[in-house]
Motif scaffolding. Structure first.
Motif, short mmCIF file in Angstrom:
data_model
loop_
_atom_site.label_atom_id
_atom_site.label_comp_id
_atom_site.label_asym_id
_atom_site.label_seq_id
_atom_site.Cartn_x
_atom_site.Cartn_y
_atom_site.Cartn_z
N THR A 22 0.84 -1.20 0.00
CA THR A 22 0.00 0.00 0.00
C THR A 22 0.88 1.25 0.00
OG1 THR A 22 -1.63 -1.20 1.34
CG2 THR A 22 -1.89 1.19 1.16
N VAL A 23 0.56 2.20 -0.88
CA VAL A 23 1.23 3.49 -0.86
C VAL A 23 0.82 4.23 0.41
CG1 VAL A 23 1.51 5.71 -2.03
CG2 VAL A 23 1.29 3.61 -3.38
N VAL A 24 1.81 4.65 1.21
CA VAL A 24 1.49 5.34 2.46
C VAL A 24 1.93 6.79 2.45
CG1 VAL A 24 1.56 3.21 3.77
CG2 VAL A 24 3.63 4.59 3.61
N ALA A 25 2.82 7.19 1.54
CA ALA A 25 3.24 8.60 1.45
C ALA A 25 3.88 8.82 0.09
CB ALA A 25 4.21 8.97 2.56
N THR A 26 3.76 10.03 -0.43
CA THR A 26 4.31 10.38 -1.73
C THR A 26 4.90 11.78 -1.69
OG1 THR A 26 2.29 11.40 -2.60
CG2 THR A 26 2.51 9.02 -2.86
N SER A 27 5.79 12.04 -2.65
CA SER A 27 6.23 13.40 -2.92
C SER A 27 6.60 13.47 -4.39
CB SER A 27 7.43 13.80 -2.06
OG SER A 27 8.59 13.07 -2.43
N GLY A 28 6.68 14.69 -4.94
CA GLY A 28 6.98 14.85 -6.36
C GLY A 28 5.85 14.37 -7.22
N SER A 29 6.19 13.84 -8.39
CA SER A 29 5.17 13.43 -9.37
C SER A 29 4.87 11.95 -9.27
CB SER A 29 5.64 13.78 -10.78
OG SER A 29 5.77 15.17 -10.93
N ALA A 30 4.70 11.45 -8.04
CA ALA A 30 4.31 10.06 -7.87
C ALA A 30 2.93 9.85 -8.47
CB ALA A 30 4.30 9.70 -6.39
N PRO A 31 2.76 8.79 -9.31
CA PRO A 31 1.52 8.63 -10.06
C PRO A 31 0.32 8.14 -9.26
CG PRO A 31 3.02 6.83 -10.54
CD PRO A 31 3.78 7.79 -9.68
N ARG A 32 0.53 7.50 -8.12
CA ARG A 32 -0.59 7.00 -7.32
C ARG A 32 -0.57 7.65 -5.95
NH1 ARG A 32 -2.98 2.35 -8.93
NH2 ARG A 32 -4.68 3.24 -7.71
N GLN A 33 -1.74 7.82 -5.36
CA GLN A 33 -1.88 8.49 -4.08
C GLN A 33 -1.92 7.49 -2.92
OE1 GLN A 33 -1.86 11.99 -3.60
NE2 GLN A 33 -1.05 11.68 -5.67
N PRO A 34 -1.71 7.96 -1.68
CA PRO A 34 -1.80 7.05 -0.53
C PRO A 34 -3.12 6.28 -0.53
CG PRO A 34 -0.86 9.13 0.17
CD PRO A 34 -1.26 9.31 -1.28
N GLY A 35 -2.99 4.99 -0.21
CA GLY A 35 -4.13 4.09 -0.25
C GLY A 35 -4.13 3.18 -1.45
N ALA A 36 -3.46 3.59 -2.55
CA ALA A 36 -3.37 2.73 -3.74
C ALA A 36 -2.59 1.47 -3.37
CB ALA A 36 -2.69 3.47 -4.88
N ALA A 37 -2.98 0.33 -3.93
CA ALA A 37 -2.40 -0.93 -3.47
C ALA A 37 -2.21 -1.92 -4.60
CB ALA A 37 -3.28 -1.55 -2.38
N ASP A 43 0.09 -17.96 -5.27
CA ASP A 43 0.26 -18.50 -6.62
C ASP A 43 0.96 -17.52 -7.56
OD1 ASP A 43 -1.01 -20.87 -5.92
OD2 ASP A 43 -2.99 -20.10 -6.45
N GLY A 44 1.21 -16.30 -7.09
CA GLY A 44 1.86 -15.30 -7.92
C GLY A 44 0.91 -14.41 -8.70
N THR A 45 -0.40 -14.56 -8.47
CA THR A 45 -1.37 -13.69 -9.13
C THR A 45 -1.32 -12.30 -8.51
OG1 THR A 45 -2.81 -15.59 -9.54
CG2 THR A 45 -3.81 -13.40 -9.73
N ALA A 46 -1.34 -11.28 -9.35
CA ALA A 46 -1.25 -9.90 -8.87
C ALA A 46 -2.47 -9.10 -9.31
CB ALA A 46 0.02 -9.23 -9.39
N ILE A 47 -2.94 -8.21 -8.43
CA ILE A 47 -4.01 -7.27 -8.76
C ILE A 47 -3.63 -5.91 -8.22
CG2 ILE A 47 -5.90 -8.96 -8.83
CD1 ILE A 47 -6.62 -8.14 -5.98
N GLY A 48 -4.13 -4.85 -8.86
CA GLY A 48 -3.89 -3.50 -8.39
C GLY A 48 -2.59 -2.91 -8.90
N SER A 49 -2.26 -1.73 -8.41
CA SER A 49 -1.06 -1.01 -8.85
C SER A 49 -0.68 0.02 -7.78
CB SER A 49 -1.30 -0.31 -10.18
OG SER A 49 -0.23 0.55 -10.51
N VAL A 50 0.63 0.23 -7.61
CA VAL A 50 1.10 1.25 -6.67
C VAL A 50 1.83 2.39 -7.35
CG1 VAL A 50 1.26 -0.28 -4.68
CG2 VAL A 50 3.21 -0.09 -6.25
N SER A 51 2.17 2.22 -8.63
CA SER A 51 2.98 3.26 -9.27
C SER A 51 2.67 3.46 -10.74
CB SER A 51 4.47 2.92 -9.12
OG SER A 51 4.80 1.79 -9.91
N GLY A 52 1.64 2.83 -11.24
CA GLY A 52 1.35 2.96 -12.66
C GLY A 52 2.38 2.27 -13.54
N GLY A 53 3.19 1.39 -12.96
CA GLY A 53 4.17 0.63 -13.75
C GLY A 53 5.61 0.92 -13.41
N CYS A 54 5.88 2.03 -12.71
CA CYS A 54 7.28 2.44 -12.46
C CYS A 54 8.05 1.42 -11.63
CB CYS A 54 7.31 3.79 -11.78
SG CYS A 54 6.62 5.15 -12.75
N VAL A 55 7.46 0.93 -10.56
CA VAL A 55 8.19 0.04 -9.66
C VAL A 55 7.40 -1.24 -9.36
CG1 VAL A 55 9.48 1.92 -8.58
CG2 VAL A 55 7.28 1.24 -7.62
#
Length: 513
Positions: A22-37, A43-55
Motif C-alpha cells: 500500500t502506498v502510504v506517502a508520496t512526494s513529487g510526481s508520484a503517479p498514485r496516491q496514498p491508499g493505492a495498493a 500462486d503469484g497472481t497480482a491485482i492493483g497497482s502502486v505506481s502505474g508501472g514504475c516500480v
C-alpha cells in the motif's frame, strides 16, 4: 488497499493467503496516491497497482518475500540527492510503500485483551519498550526462516483487522482502516478498524491510550470521508513523521537523515533513495539508548514519563504515524434543472464516481427516460428538496451542487440555501449578465460577500464549450480542479505542480502519555 477490496474479498473467501503493498506517502510526481495498493497471492497472481508501472516489478518481489517471511516492511522508492535516477520511479518522485502479509486461510481466534492498567505506565514508556524489543528481536533473528513463515501473533491480529476491513468495504459498509506506517518496530503494520459512532475492531497493540486517540482521529477522517495520514505525537520533543501530509500531500521522506532516523523503524529499507540514510536508521534503532534496551533503562523511562515527557517529549523519540483509509458511500452530485445539459453532466458525474441526483419541479422533464444514467430522479422544488436533504443529514463536505435551471424563481431561493451549506462546490449556469443580476438578487435577501464568493458562476472552466457534452466536461473540470487544488491552466509551459494537494499539512496530536 480498499481500492481493490472486492477482489481481495474473493481471495479471502477462497482462503488464499496474500501480501498487500500500500502506498502510504508520496512526494513529487508520484503517479498514485496514498491508499493505492497492489496485492500478490501465493500462486503469484497480482491485482492493483502502486505506481502505474514504475516500480511494480520490485514491489511484486517484495510481496513474495513478505509471504515467505511473514514480516511487515516499509520500503521507499525514488530519487536521491546523489543519484539522478535511483531504482524505479523514473517518472520522478518518491513513494513509501507498506508491505503486509495477510493469512486468509488460517487466522486464529483473537487473543485475550491485556489486563494491564493504563495508569501503570505512560504511552511514551510503552512505545519506548516496544522500540527496544524490536531492536532486540532483530539482533536475535539469525536462524534460517522456513520457505513460508506464518505471521506472528501481531501479524494475525493485523490479518484479522484487514480481512474485516476488506469484507466491510466489499459489502458497502462505511468504515475507516488505520494502520501504523511509522513508529516503533513492534507496531509497524498494526491495524484497527473504526465504524461510524466510534465502534472499533482490532488494536494497535502499544497502549490502551494509543488505541483511544487513534480511534478518535480515525473517526474524524471517516466523518469527512477522507484518506490521509495522522501523526500521534508522544510529546512536543518528537520531530518525527514530518514527511507525511494529510491525504499524502507531504514529502515521503522528510528533509534530513536525522528526521528519517528518528521516525524510521528497523524494518524500513530504502530502494534507491537515500541509501546511506536507511543504513543509518538501522544503526540508530540498534543503539536505542533513549528508549532503553535493558530492563533498567525501561524502568527509568517509565518512572520519568509523567514528568519528563510533558517537558521534553518522548524518551524514545518515535511518534506513531497512521495511514487512515476511509470507505464511505460515493460523494453526491445533485443537478438542479432537467435540461439537455443536465443529461450530459449526469453521465460525466457517474464517470467520476458520484452518486448523481437530478431534481426539477417539472414532472414532464424529470423522467427516467430523459435521464437513464441518473441514480435518482426527484420531482420537487429545488430549494425544498435541498432543505429536506440537509435536515436528513444527507449532505456533506464532498457534495457537489450544480444549478442549471437558469430561472430566477428556481435559482435564487435554491442558492440562498446552498451557499450557506458546508458543501464542496456550488455552481450555477447562466451568462455573465444573468450572473450579475443573480448576485444582486442574492444580496438583496441578505447573503454576504463571503457567501457569494463561494458561487462558481458562470459555471465551468473556459474550454470554449458549445455542446451539452463539452459543457459538461467544462463543469466537471472545474469540480475536479476545485477538489484537487488545480489552477485550470494548461500544463504545457507551466511551472506549477502536476499533482496538487489542497490539504498537505500534517495532522499532529499532542502528548497522550
Amino acid at each position: 488497499m480498499l481500492d481493490i477490496a472486492e477482489e481481495l474479498h474473493r481471495w479471502v473467501e477462497q482462503g488464499r493467503d496474500f501480501a498487500v503493498a500500500t502506498v502510504v506517502a508520496t512526494s513529487g510526481s508520484a503517479p498514485r496516491q496514498p491508499g493505492a495498493a497492489l496485492a500478490v497471492d501465493t500462486d503469484g497472481t497480482a491485482i492493483g497497482s502502486v505506481s502505474g508501472g514504475c516500480v511494480e516489478g520490485a514491489v511484486y518481489e517484495l510481496c513474495q518475500e513478505a509471504l515467505r517471511t511473514g514480516e511487515t516492511v516499509l520500503e521507499r522508492f525514488g530519487y536521491s540527492d546523489d543519484d539522478a535516477f535511483a531504482v524505479g520511479l523514473t517518472c520522478g518522485g518518491v513513494i513509501d510503500i507498506l508491505i503486509t502479509p495477510v493469512r486468509a486461510g488460517a487466522v486464529p481466534p483473537a487473543p485475550a485483551t491485556p489486563t494491564a492498567s493504563p495508569a501503570s505506565f505512560g504511552l511514551a514508556a510503552s512505545l519506548g519498550s516496544l522500540a527496544g524489543a524490536g531492536a532486540a528481536g532483530e539482533a536475535d533473528s539469525d536462524e534460517a526462516a522456513p520457505a513460508v513463515q506464518p505471521p506472528s501473533d501481531a501479524g494475525h491480529g493485523a490479518s484479522r483487522t484487514l480481512i474485516a476491513a476488506i469484507a466491510a468495504t466489499a459489502q458497502g459498509e462505511p468504515m475507516a482502516l488505520a494502520r501504523v506506517v511509522r513508529g516503533p518496530a513492534g507496531l509497524l503494520g498494526r491495524a484497527l478498524l473504526v465504524r461510524p459512532g466510534g465502534e472499533r475492531t482490532g488494536t494497535l497493540g502499544g497502549h490502551p491510550e494509543l488505541d483511544r486517540v487513534a480511534t478518535e482521529e480515525t473517526a474524524a477522517l471517516l466523518d469527512a470521508g477522507r484518506t490521509g495520514t495522522v501523526e500521534i505525537g508522544t510529546g512536543s520533543g518528537t520531530g518525527g513523521g514530518a514527511g507525511f501530509g494529510a491525504q499524502g500531500g507531504g514529502p515521503a521522506g522528510g528533509g534530513s537523515a536525522e528526521t528519517d532516523t528518528a521516525t524510521g523503524t528497523g524494518a524500513e529499507t530504502d530502494r534507491g533513495a537515500e541509501t546511506d540514510t536507511a543504513t543509518g536508521t538501522d544503526t540508530a534503532t540498534g543503539t536505542d539508548t533513549a528508549t532503553g534496551t535493558d530492563t533498567d533503562a525501561e524502568t527509568d523511562t517509565a518512572t520519568e514519563t509523567d514528568t519528563d515527557t510533558e517537558r521534553t517529549g518522548s524518551r524514545c523519540g518515535d511518534p506513531v504515524v497512521l495511514l487512515v483509509e476511509s470507505s464511505v458511500p460515493a460523494p453526491r452530485m445533485i443537478v438542479f434543472g432537467a435540461i439537455d445539459f443536465a443529461s450530459a453532466l449526469v453521465r460525466v458525474g457517474r464517470f467520476l464516481n458520484y452518486h448523481v441526483t437530478v431534481c426539477d419541479a417539472r414532472p414532464v422533464f424529470a423522467t427516467k427516460a430523459r435521464f437513464p444514467d441518473a441514480d435518482e430522479i426527484v420531482v420537487d422544488w429545488p430549494h425544498r428538496y435541498l432543505e429536506a436533504q440537509e435536515a436528513a443529514g444527507l449532505l456533506d463536505t464532498r457534495t457537489v451542487l450544480c444549478v442549471l435551471t437558469h430561472d430566477a424563481k428556481f435559482d435564487v431561493p435554491l442558492l440562498e440555501r446552498a451557499l450557506r451549506l458546508p458543501v464542496a462546490y456550488v455552481g450555477a449556469m447562466g451568462s455573465r449578465r444573468t450572473h450579475l443580476d443573480r448576485l444582486e438578487r442574492l444580496r438583496s435577501i441578505g447573503l454576504t460577500e463571503i457567501e457569494l464568493n463561494r458561487l462558481r458562476s458562470p459555471i465551468g472552466l473556459d474550454l470554449g464549450a458549445r455542446t451539452p457534452e463539452e459543457t459538461a466536461l467544462s463543469i466537471a473540470a472545474e469540480i475536479v480542479a476545485n477538489r484537487r487544488g488545480g489552477t485550470g491552466v494548461p500544463l504545457t509551459g507551466a511551472h506549477t505542480p502536476i499533482h496538487h494537494d489542497v490539504t498537505s499539512t500534517v495532522d499532529r496530536i499532542g502528548s497522550v502519555a
